[in-house]
Design a protein around this motif. Structure first.
Motif, PDB file in Angstrom:
ATOM      1  N   ASN A 298     -11.770   7.257  -0.081  1.00 55.99           N
ATOM      2  CA  ASN A 298     -11.878   5.822  -0.295  1.00 55.99           C
ATOM      3  C   ASN A 298     -11.330   5.438  -1.668  1.00 55.99           C
ATOM      4  N   GLU A 299     -11.739   6.210  -2.660  1.00 60.58           N
ATOM      5  CA  GLU A 299     -11.271   5.970  -4.034  1.00 60.58           C
ATOM      6  C   GLU A 299      -9.742   6.059  -4.109  1.00 60.58           C
ATOM      7  N   ALA A 300      -9.195   7.049  -3.397  1.00 59.65           N
ATOM      8  CA  ALA A 300      -7.736   7.247  -3.431  1.00 59.65           C
ATOM      9  C   ALA A 300      -7.007   6.043  -2.833  1.00 59.65           C
ATOM     10  N   PHE A 301      -7.535   5.504  -1.759  1.00 63.69           N
ATOM     11  CA  PHE A 301      -6.861   4.350  -1.126  1.00 63.69           C
ATOM     12  C   PHE A 301      -6.987   3.104  -1.994  1.00 63.69           C
ATOM     13  N   VAL A 302      -8.145   2.917  -2.620  1.00 60.31           N
ATOM     14  CA  VAL A 302      -8.316   1.755  -3.515  1.00 60.31           C
ATOM     15  C   VAL A 302      -7.327   1.884  -4.672  1.00 60.31           C
ATOM     16  N   HIS A 303      -7.282   3.067  -5.252  1.00 59.23           N
ATOM     17  CA  HIS A 303      -6.373   3.336  -6.381  1.00 59.23           C
ATOM     18  C   HIS A 303      -4.916   3.069  -5.981  1.00 59.23           C
ATOM     19  N   ALA A 304      -4.536   3.543  -4.792  1.00 56.49           N
ATOM     20  CA  ALA A 304      -3.143   3.360  -4.339  1.00 56.49           C
ATOM     21  C   ALA A 304      -2.830   1.872  -4.176  1.00 56.49           C
ATOM     22  N   LYS A 305      -3.743   1.151  -3.552  1.00 57.53           N
ATOM     23  CA  LYS A 305      -3.473  -0.265  -3.288  1.00 57.53           C
ATOM     24  C   LYS A 305      -3.416  -1.065  -4.590  1.00 57.53           C
ATOM     25  N   GLU A 306      -4.216  -0.650  -5.575  1.00 64.43           N
ATOM     26  CA  GLU A 306      -4.249  -1.397  -6.842  1.00 64.43           C
ATOM     27  C   GLU A 306      -3.112  -1.003  -7.782  1.00 64.43           C
ATOM     28  N   SER A 307      -2.468   0.130  -7.520  1.00 67.26           N
ATOM     29  CA  SER A 307      -1.418   0.608  -8.431  1.00 67.26           C
ATOM     30  C   SER A 307      -0.152  -0.238  -8.303  1.00 67.26           C
ATOM     31  N   PRO A 308       0.625  -0.330  -9.390  1.00 71.84           N
ATOM     32  CA  PRO A 308       1.868  -1.114  -9.325  1.00 71.84           C
ATOM     33  C   PRO A 308       3.004  -0.353  -8.632  1.00 71.84           C
ATOM     34  N   PHE A 309       3.960  -1.093  -8.102  1.00 71.25           N
ATOM     35  CA  PHE A 309       5.194  -0.472  -7.611  1.00 71.25           C
ATOM     36  C   PHE A 309       6.004  -0.045  -8.832  1.00 71.25           C
ATOM     37  N   PRO A 310       6.919   0.900  -8.676  1.00 71.67           N
ATOM     38  CA  PRO A 310       7.754   1.277  -9.830  1.00 71.67           C
ATOM     39  C   PRO A 310       8.623   0.087 -10.254  1.00 71.67           C
ATOM     40  N   GLU A 311       9.004   0.067 -11.529  1.00 70.78           N
ATOM     41  CA  GLU A 311       9.951  -0.943 -12.013  1.00 70.78           C
ATOM     42  C   GLU A 311      11.303  -0.691 -11.346  1.00 70.78           C
ATOM     43  N   THR A 312      12.074  -1.761 -11.154  1.00 72.37           N
ATOM     44  CA  THR A 312      13.397  -1.608 -10.514  1.00 72.37           C
ATOM     45  C   THR A 312      14.261  -0.594 -11.263  1.00 72.37           C
ATOM     46  N   ILE A 313      14.201  -0.647 -12.584  1.00 71.25           N
ATOM     47  CA  ILE A 313      15.044   0.236 -13.397  1.00 71.25           C
ATOM     48  C   ILE A 313      14.766   1.713 -13.099  1.00 71.25           C
TER      49      ILE A 313
END
Ligand code: TPP
Ligand code: MG
Length: 322
Positions: A298-313
């Motif tokens: 559960n923690e892993a999925f919350v963490h994944a959803k809250e994490s940012p996408f990589p910057e375009t660069i």
């Protein structure tokens, strides 16, 4: 086999299963934007491997690599974030489900191209031999990969140079929708071909977690004694569709009867029954393990959803998390 190992084996298989079941539940929401190949039903081999080698030993795998990563001690948070394409993922969100890499646990990569991680695994073993690091290289691949030229070149080279390689062939009888009998001559065993090429081989019931563990433990021991590369063919079966999270027995390439026969030998239920019979676990303790793993997932999925996408660069930055 020590009781402690039996419990660890069970817990590792359960963790792999529960992570993939959660992926299957969440996938239809469309937030994981990569193809995903699940190993539900095939948990015994990856769980056993992780218990037979050290974290510094290396493993390399395929499009169906989640289980191998988790079994090798991979971080669930990093893996789930990777599948969501997030910058906190083990491949910094650039790889997705089929391109997991994490040097910190000796997980050297997975690839979507069938057969192409096999020579990479042999190369890792060559590096280990030249550098005298004593690491062994464990190569996971399916029955389909043994139909690729790269497999034969790799086996030949590993035998020739007596490299510290463990070839782990998970024979689940299918390459996508094609059963073995339309792809390889009847009666010709994958393990016999490997033997003819100079590998020491074993054939093992990959649904029997204890036999699976024992065979890997022995093969690893032989490699460490400098006996050369070892090969184990495990019989196993994927329960869900080749790519995706659904059951697909109705589409006609395999029968419900075949699936049910394999499901009856579920490596996890068989192991649990054994632990209960041997008084190594109670139903209450089992439930506690399930709850503990569930919280971690559960923690892993919350963490994944809250994490940012990589910057375009970052798309132009070739460095991975190694
Ligand atoms: C070189 C190459 N050929 C074909 C494909 C398409 N493809 C993806 S997975 C797969 C099946 C591989 O079967 P197997 O090695 O038995 O692994 P499993 O999916 O059963 O785990 C195929 C043919 C590919 N990705 N790469
Ligand atoms: Mg297969």
């Amino acid at each position: 086999m020590r009781n402690e190992i039996k419990l660890k084996l069970y817990e590792s298989m359960l963790k792999i299963r529960m992570v993939e079941e959660e992926i299957a539940r969440e996938y239809p929401k469309g937030e994981m934007r990569c193809p995903t190949h699940l190993s539900i039903g095939q948990e015994a081999v990856p769980a056993a491997l992780g218990l037979c080698v050290n974290i510094k030993d290396m493993a390399i795998s395929t499009h169906r690599g989640h289980a191998h990563y988790i079994g090798k001690g991979g971080n669930i948070k990093s893996m789930i974030a990777e599948i969501y394409g997030k910058s906190t993922g083990c491949s910094k969100g650039k790889g997705g489900s089929m391109h997991l890499i994490d040097n910190s646990v000796g997980f050297m990569g997975t690839s979507a191209i069938v057969g192409n991680s096999i020579p990479v695994g042999v190369g890792l073993a060559l590096a280990s031999k030249i550098r005298k690091t004593n690491q062994i290289s464990c190569i996971f691949f399916g029955d389909g990969a043994t139909e690729e030229g790269s497999y034969y070149e790799s086996v030949n080279f590993a035998v020739l140079k007596k490299l510290p390689v463990l070839f782990l062939c998970e024979n689940n009888l299918y390459s996508v929708y094609s059963p073995l009998n339309v792809r390889q001559p009847e009666g010709r065993k994958i393990s016999n071909v490997a033997k003819a090429m100079g590998l020491q081989v074993e054939e093992v019931d990959g649904n029997n977690a204890i036999d699976t563990f024992k065979s890997i433990e022995l093969a690893v021991d032989k490699i460490r004694q400098n006996e050369g590369p070892q090969f184990i063919e495990f019989s196993t079966y994927r329960w869900l569709e080749h790519c995706g999270v659904n059951y697909d027995n109705h589409i006609g390439y395999r029968t419900e009867e075949e699936y049910l026969a394999w499901k009856k030998q579920d490596p996890i239920s068989v192991m649990k029954d054994k632990l209960i019979t041997e008084n190594l676990i109670s139903e209450v303790e089992d439930q506690e393990i399930i709850t503990k793993i569930g919280l971690e997932i559960n923690e892993a999925f919350v963490h994944a959803k809250e994490s940012p996408f990589p910057e375009t660069i970052e798309a132009y930055n070739g460095e991975y998390a190694i």
